[in-house]
Scaffold this active site. Structure first.
Site: not given
Length: 206
Positions: A187, A83-84
């Protein structure tokens, strides 16, 4: 409801060869698989297994990650959920756990990014952080959960077409390009998700 703890504090190790990624987001599934490919032989997604998406009723990233992981693991395989979201300082941590919802029913992140920019208005403080909670759940309900983050600054208009979500408006500290502009490998090395995965691998993967 949080996952029940083990009787002792020792972390549980992943020992299988198949891991369910509890997400219907193709970008997220691909990114998670890339980060764990050296540790896991086979990945299945929640969409591939026709697993329903549970209501995210938690009040924190950790609570929602555990809820999603436990729901996917109920199918009999170890499952990993994240969950971000984006927490903007000047907006009191919003959109936070509601990051996807800011894109409306279609989860359109251009809509979400536009709303963030509009909410900020002329506010000089553009600091924000990405947060990622990862939860690894077993069919018996046990979870191992970690949380990672990265700080940065928001820009407008969006820049770059790499990544997904709010990446095109987030410039990580120490860089002059957004997550939408930097190469994916960069990233993956520095993101909130990478931070969380480093912790999870150290804790749960041999």
């Amino acid at each position: 409801m949080a996952c029940p703890p083990m009787p002792d504090s020792s972390p549980r190790r992943f020992s299988g060869d198949t891991l369910v990624i509890a997400s219907h987001n193709r970008g997220k599934v691909s990114e998670i698989a890339d980060l764990l490919r050296v540790h896991v032989r086979t990945f299945r997604s929640a969409a591939e297994l026709n697993l329903p998406e549970p209501d995210e009723t938690g009040t924190s990233f950790v609570a929602n990650a555990e809820l999603k992981a436990r729901a996917a693991a109920a199918g009999g395989l170890v499952a990993l959920a994240d969950d971000s979201g984006l927490a903007v300082t000047a907006l009191g941590g919003q959109p936070g756990i509601h990051s996807a919802r800011w894109g409306g029913p279609a989860r359109d992140f251009l809509v979400a990014m536009t709303r963030v920019n509009q909410e900020l208005g002329a506010t000089p403080d553009r600091s924000a952080c990405f947060v990622c909670a990862l939860s690894l759940a077993w069919p018996d309900g046990h979870c191992e959960t970690v949380e990672g983050r990265i700080t940065g600054t928001l820009v407008w208009p969006p820049r770059g077409d790499h990544g997904f979500g709010y990446d095109p408006i987030f410039v990580p500290d120490g860089y002059d390009q957004t997550f939408g502009e930097v190469p994916p490998a960069t990233k993956h090395a520095i993101s909130h998700r990478a931070d969380a995965f480093r912790q999870l691998v150290a804790r749960c993967f041999p």
